[in-house]
Scaffold this motif. Sequence first.
Motif, PDB file in Angstrom:
ATOM      1  N   GLU A  55       6.653  -3.524 -12.932  1.00 33.93           N
ATOM      2  CA  GLU A  55       6.561  -4.602 -11.955  1.00 33.93           C
ATOM      3  C   GLU A  55       6.263  -4.042 -10.566  1.00 33.93           C
ATOM      4  O   GLU A  55       5.490  -4.619  -9.810  1.00 33.93           O
ATOM      5  CB  GLU A  55       7.852  -5.427 -11.923  1.00 33.93           C
ATOM      6  N   ALA A  56       6.888  -2.914 -10.245  1.00 36.07           N
ATOM      7  CA  ALA A  56       6.661  -2.276  -8.946  1.00 36.07           C
ATOM      8  C   ALA A  56       5.204  -1.870  -8.792  1.00 36.07           C
ATOM      9  O   ALA A  56       4.587  -2.127  -7.750  1.00 36.07           O
ATOM     10  CB  ALA A  56       7.577  -1.058  -8.779  1.00 36.07           C
ATOM     11  N   VAL A  57       4.643  -1.263  -9.822  1.00 33.00           N
ATOM     12  CA  VAL A  57       3.235  -0.837  -9.766  1.00 33.00           C
ATOM     13  C   VAL A  57       2.337  -2.050  -9.580  1.00 33.00           C
ATOM     14  O   VAL A  57       1.412  -2.035  -8.756  1.00 33.00           O
ATOM     15  CB  VAL A  57       2.845  -0.040 -11.035  1.00 33.00           C
ATOM     16  N   ARG A  58       2.613  -3.116 -10.304  1.00 38.07           N
ATOM     17  CA  ARG A  58       1.781  -4.319 -10.194  1.00 38.07           C
ATOM     18  C   ARG A  58       1.802  -4.883  -8.769  1.00 38.07           C
ATOM     19  O   ARG A  58       0.759  -5.186  -8.192  1.00 38.07           O
ATOM     20  CB  ARG A  58       2.268  -5.367 -11.199  1.00 38.07           C
ATOM     21  N   MET A  59       2.974  -4.979  -8.176  1.00 39.52           N
ATOM     22  CA  MET A  59       3.092  -5.525  -6.830  1.00 39.52           C
ATOM     23  C   MET A  59       2.501  -4.576  -5.780  1.00 39.52           C
ATOM     24  O   MET A  59       1.845  -5.014  -4.828  1.00 39.52           O
ATOM     25  CB  MET A  59       4.563  -5.808  -6.485  1.00 39.52           C
ATOM     26  N   LEU A  60       2.738  -3.284  -5.955  1.00 40.82           N
ATOM     27  CA  LEU A  60       2.223  -2.327  -4.981  1.00 40.82           C
ATOM     28  C   LEU A  60       0.706  -2.194  -5.067  1.00 40.82           C
ATOM     29  O   LEU A  60       0.046  -1.959  -4.052  1.00 40.82           O
ATOM     30  CB  LEU A  60       2.923  -0.978  -5.144  1.00 40.82           C
ATOM     31  N   GLU A  61       0.141  -2.371  -6.254  1.00 42.37           N
ATOM     32  CA  GLU A  61      -1.323  -2.396  -6.371  1.00 42.37           C
ATOM     33  C   GLU A  61      -1.886  -3.605  -5.626  1.00 42.37           C
ATOM     34  O   GLU A  61      -2.908  -3.509  -4.955  1.00 42.37           O
ATOM     35  CB  GLU A  61      -1.753  -2.418  -7.837  1.00 42.37           C
ATOM     36  N   GLU A  62      -1.194  -4.720  -5.745  1.00 44.65           N
ATOM     37  CA  GLU A  62      -1.605  -5.921  -5.015  1.00 44.65           C
ATOM     38  C   GLU A  62      -1.520  -5.677  -3.508  1.00 44.65           C
ATOM     39  O   GLU A  62      -2.445  -6.020  -2.760  1.00 44.65           O
ATOM     40  CB  GLU A  62      -0.707  -7.093  -5.420  1.00 44.65           C
ATOM     41  N   ALA A  63      -0.426  -5.078  -3.069  1.00 38.23           N
ATOM     42  CA  ALA A  63      -0.263  -4.775  -1.643  1.00 38.23           C
ATOM     43  C   ALA A  63      -1.346  -3.806  -1.172  1.00 38.23           C
ATOM     44  O   ALA A  63      -1.883  -3.954  -0.065  1.00 38.23           O
ATOM     45  CB  ALA A  63       1.126  -4.186  -1.382  1.00 38.23           C
ATOM     46  N   PHE A  64      -1.679  -2.831  -2.005  1.00 39.03           N
ATOM     47  CA  PHE A  64      -2.721  -1.861  -1.667  1.00 39.03           C
ATOM     48  C   PHE A  64      -4.070  -2.566  -1.474  1.00 39.03           C
ATOM     49  O   PHE A  64      -4.806  -2.280  -0.534  1.00 39.03           O
ATOM     50  CB  PHE A  64      -2.812  -0.788  -2.750  1.00 39.03           C
ATOM     51  N   ASP A  65      -4.370  -3.516  -2.346  1.00 35.42           N
ATOM     52  CA  ASP A  65      -5.613  -4.277  -2.206  1.00 35.42           C
ATOM     53  C   ASP A  65      -5.639  -5.055  -0.892  1.00 35.42           C
ATOM     54  O   ASP A  65      -6.662  -5.073  -0.196  1.00 35.42           O
ATOM     55  CB  ASP A  65      -5.799  -5.234  -3.389  1.00 35.42           C
ATOM     56  N   PHE A  66      -4.528  -5.684  -0.550  1.00 34.02           N
ATOM     57  CA  PHE A  66      -4.463  -6.421   0.713  1.00 34.02           C
ATOM     58  C   PHE A  66      -4.577  -5.469   1.903  1.00 34.02           C
ATOM     59  O   PHE A  66      -5.245  -5.770   2.893  1.00 34.02           O
ATOM     60  CB  PHE A  66      -3.172  -7.241   0.819  1.00 34.02           C
ATOM     61  N   ALA A  67      -3.932  -4.316   1.811  1.00 35.59           N
ATOM     62  CA  ALA A  67      -4.000  -3.338   2.904  1.00 35.59           C
ATOM     63  C   ALA A  67      -5.438  -2.868   3.119  1.00 35.59           C
ATOM     64  O   ALA A  67      -5.890  -2.744   4.259  1.00 35.59           O
ATOM     65  CB  ALA A  67      -3.083  -2.151   2.606  1.00 35.59           C
ATOM     66  N   LYS A  68      -6.153  -2.628   2.028  1.00 37.37           N
ATOM     67  CA  LYS A  68      -7.556  -2.218   2.153  1.00 37.37           C
ATOM     68  C   LYS A  68      -8.382  -3.320   2.819  1.00 37.37           C
ATOM     69  O   LYS A  68      -9.265  -3.028   3.622  1.00 37.37           O
ATOM     70  CB  LYS A  68      -8.141  -1.856   0.786  1.00 37.37           C
ATOM     71  N   GLN A  69      -8.079  -4.568   2.505  1.00 32.76           N
ATOM     72  CA  GLN A  69      -8.817  -5.678   3.113  1.00 32.76           C
ATOM     73  C   GLN A  69      -8.538  -5.797   4.606  1.00 32.76           C
ATOM     74  O   GLN A  69      -9.421  -6.179   5.361  1.00 32.76           O
ATOM     75  CB  GLN A  69      -8.469  -6.994   2.414  1.00 32.76           C
ATOM     76  N   THR A  70      -7.310  -5.468   5.024  1.00 30.65           N
ATOM     77  CA  THR A  70      -6.998  -5.527   6.454  1.00 30.65           C
ATOM     78  C   THR A  70      -7.646  -4.363   7.194  1.00 30.65           C
ATOM     79  O   THR A  70      -7.936  -4.479   8.380  1.00 30.65           O
ATOM     80  CB  THR A  70      -5.477  -5.483   6.733  1.00 30.65           C
ATOM     81  N   GLY A  71      -7.822  -3.240   6.495  1.00 31.02           N
ATOM     82  CA  GLY A  71      -8.428  -2.068   7.119  1.00 31.02           C
ATOM     83  C   GLY A  71      -7.474  -1.281   8.005  1.00 31.02           C
ATOM     84  O   GLY A  71      -7.899  -0.369   8.717  1.00 31.02           O
ATOM     85  N   ILE A  72      -6.205  -1.600   7.963  1.00 27.61           N
ATOM     86  CA  ILE A  72      -5.210  -0.905   8.794  1.00 27.61           C
ATOM     87  C   ILE A  72      -4.793   0.366   8.062  1.00 27.61           C
ATOM     88  O   ILE A  72      -4.097   0.317   7.047  1.00 27.61           O
ATOM     89  CB  ILE A  72      -4.001  -1.807   9.100  1.00 27.61           C
ATOM     90  N   GLN A  74      -2.704   2.831   8.576  1.00 26.55           N
ATOM     91  CA  GLN A  74      -1.285   3.136   8.380  1.00 26.55           C
ATOM     92  C   GLN A  74      -0.724   2.367   7.184  1.00 26.55           C
ATOM     93  O   GLN A  74       0.008   2.922   6.365  1.00 26.55           O
ATOM     94  CB  GLN A  74      -0.477   2.814   9.636  1.00 26.55           C
ATOM     95  N   GLN A  75      -1.077   1.092   7.052  1.00 29.57           N
ATOM     96  CA  GLN A  75      -0.608   0.301   5.920  1.00 29.57           C
ATOM     97  C   GLN A  75      -1.171   0.848   4.614  1.00 29.57           C
ATOM     98  O   GLN A  75      -0.452   0.948   3.621  1.00 29.57           O
ATOM     99  CB  GLN A  75      -1.024  -1.164   6.076  1.00 29.57           C
ATOM    100  N   ILE A  76      -2.450   1.185   4.629  1.00 25.32           N
ATOM    101  CA  ILE A  76      -3.090   1.730   3.433  1.00 25.32           C
ATOM    102  C   ILE A  76      -2.376   3.000   2.991  1.00 25.32           C
ATOM    103  O   ILE A  76      -2.043   3.165   1.814  1.00 25.32           O
ATOM    104  CB  ILE A  76      -4.590   2.005   3.697  1.00 25.32           C
TER     105      ILE A  76
END
Length: 122
Positions: A55-72, A74-76
Amino acid sequence: QMIAAILKEQGKESASIEELQKCREVANSSDDLEARYKAARTLGESELSRRRYKEAVRMLEEAFDFAKQTGIKQQIDEVRVALGTAKGKMNIEGFMNVLQEEDCLEKVLAWKSHRKGGFSQT
């Protein structure tokens, strides 16, 4: 997310996760990538701390995708580290389960003999 933190401090892990899931649902209903990133990352890190690695991997992969979209950057970078940790712990747990099996030596030797590269003998 503050309510989830309070519930976690009180030892109410399940209620905390439910609250984080609600936050994620609300965030996903908006166009705010930052909110979606934070909700997915927080839920992923909570699952990681509960040792629910899939579950952690699934959520963190989702967060990683959003971080890449923001382009920030530090978040990435931060979510990349958390995601790597979750994937590593998930793999280690699987390996440790194999080691507890009766025929573990044969399985480890078979795995090692099929690896590419191997160890050099100098």
